[in-house]
Write a protein that holds these residues in place. Sequence first.
Motif, PDB file in Angstrom:
ATOM      1  N   THR A 159      -8.138  -7.420  -8.318  1.00  0.00           N
ATOM      2  CA  THR A 159      -9.240  -8.595  -8.432  1.00  0.00           C
ATOM      3  C   THR A 159     -10.009  -8.165 -10.079  1.00  0.00           C
ATOM      4  O   THR A 159      -9.673  -7.057 -10.362  1.00  0.00           O
ATOM      5  N   THR A 215      -7.046   1.544  -1.531  1.00  0.00           N
ATOM      6  CA  THR A 215      -8.440   0.760  -1.196  1.00  0.00           C
ATOM      7  C   THR A 215      -8.089  -0.703  -0.601  1.00  0.00           C
ATOM      8  O   THR A 215      -8.517  -0.986   0.656  1.00  0.00           O
ATOM      9  N   ILE A 216      -7.406  -1.521  -1.300  1.00  0.00           N
ATOM     10  CA  ILE A 216      -7.119  -2.765  -0.989  1.00  0.00           C
ATOM     11  C   ILE A 216      -5.583  -2.987  -1.709  1.00  0.00           C
ATOM     12  O   ILE A 216      -5.202  -2.196  -2.428  1.00  0.00           O
ATOM     13  N   ASP A 217      -5.151  -4.156  -1.074  1.00  0.00           N
ATOM     14  CA  ASP A 217      -3.515  -4.202  -1.568  1.00  0.00           C
ATOM     15  C   ASP A 217      -3.374  -5.446  -2.404  1.00  0.00           C
ATOM     16  O   ASP A 217      -2.360  -6.038  -2.537  1.00  0.00           O
ATOM     17  N   SER A 218      -4.298  -5.600  -3.569  1.00  0.00           N
ATOM     18  CA  SER A 218      -4.045  -6.530  -4.612  1.00  0.00           C
ATOM     19  C   SER A 218      -5.244  -6.235  -5.668  1.00  0.00           C
ATOM     20  O   SER A 218      -6.153  -5.503  -5.429  1.00  0.00           O
ATOM     21  N   ARG A 253       0.857  -1.309   0.063  1.00  0.00           N
ATOM     22  CA  ARG A 253       0.105  -0.043  -0.002  1.00  0.00           C
ATOM     23  C   ARG A 253       0.903   1.470  -0.149  1.00  0.00           C
ATOM     24  O   ARG A 253       1.967   1.195   0.534  1.00  0.00           O
ATOM     25  N   THR A 270      -5.823  -0.432  -6.102  1.00  0.00           N
ATOM     26  CA  THR A 270      -4.943  -1.622  -5.873  1.00  0.00           C
ATOM     27  C   THR A 270      -3.750  -1.153  -4.672  1.00  0.00           C
ATOM     28  O   THR A 270      -3.213  -1.991  -4.143  1.00  0.00           O
TER      29      THR A 270
END
Length: 429
Positions: free
Chosen positions: A343, A338-341, A246, A335
């Motif tokens: 999708t 907000t989130i670390d991957s 992040r 990515t």
Amino acid sequence: MSATATAPRAGAPSLPGFRPSLKVPVSLSVLALVALVFFGLLGSGQTAEMKVSDPGDAVQIPALMIPGQAGGIVLAVLLLAMAAYSIYLWTRGERSPKWLPIAFAVVFVFAVLVWIVAGARQPSISLAGLVAGSVTLAVPLVFGSLSGVLCERVGVVNIAIEGQLLGGAFTAALVATVTGSPYIGLLAAAAAGAAVSMVLAVFSIKYLVNQIIVGVVLNVLVSGLTGFLFGTVMAPNKEQFNTPGRLDILPIPLLSDIPIIGPVLFEQSVAGYLMYIAVAVVWFGLFKTRWGLRVRAVGEHPQAADTLGINVNATRFWNVTLGGAIAGIGGAVFTLVTIDSFTKDISGGRGFIALAALIFGRWNPIGAFLASLLFGFAYNLQSILGIIGTPVPSQFMAMLPYLVTIFAVAGLVGRSRPPAASGIPYVKG
């Protein structure tokens, strides 16, 4: 003087024979009556608790305790007063000032919030958390809408914002994982968004392909390509290709300690601060510089701009490319913040929401920024509705910004007109 004469500014003496449109007074009056009936007379008898401070804040501010029905009536009366003022100005042949619909919207949204919270099983909500979450959700929308502003101001309809966001999100995750640096991933996301925009620019400007069709095709292409690479490369090798980390949250000393607004505005990642800078720079560039004058001339009257020696198609090409780079940074937020991957289809249609924010903001960077905040607020409130147990369907709040956008396009909340040459290819000669 004919009825088509230029409208006087608010507060100016009326012109003989001129009568401004009734759209704004009528719209405000209808919404004020709706607020009086539903938020006031039919409002809940419970008291809505609006928490201003979080428990960990250094300065604690008492919560606002607002009786549902009585508070709704008071707010509705305030809305009726603003609507009456708009009607009064109309009778004098004057337009409503720009601040009036904005103030009306703020009070109306607050009335909706009181109505929703007062009717919930747990009639309590944190305003600080609601605003903070709204700003976070609005960041990619702001970048996407700025991309649309830069493109449409120069005469190119950018339907491909969704593809630019998605391409930026995928590239940011992949490059940040491989290099071990989210900041390099952020730069790579800008490059990916610019690459998607270059395809849009080449086909729509050089080969004169319909801009909307190219944009839709690019969205589908990027969605399919990133989905395929996610399924075949990222998913089986998550540690190698999909653990980007992040971007660090960088609080600004002193400013981040300001109650309420400090944590919201001044505890952001690099992407969050870039959002503020991008809005200011794009607005200043478009309306205060020679470059902006040329851009707006190309979007309004390309033939006249060409006559003055401006290379219309080159200006369009580089503006579209710049817009794509900005949207790519917005995609990286998904990515890297907000989130670390990554999708599949992580952008979730936010590009089309950014397009709606662009229209609602009247093709102005600041207007698009405020509209994006409204959409982020609706998204965040939608998720909170289920937590507090309100009987109001969560889909209701998700629907509201789109309805407001339709009203804006229809001219019910003021004049909303795109650049005259938007969507029209230019052929010299």
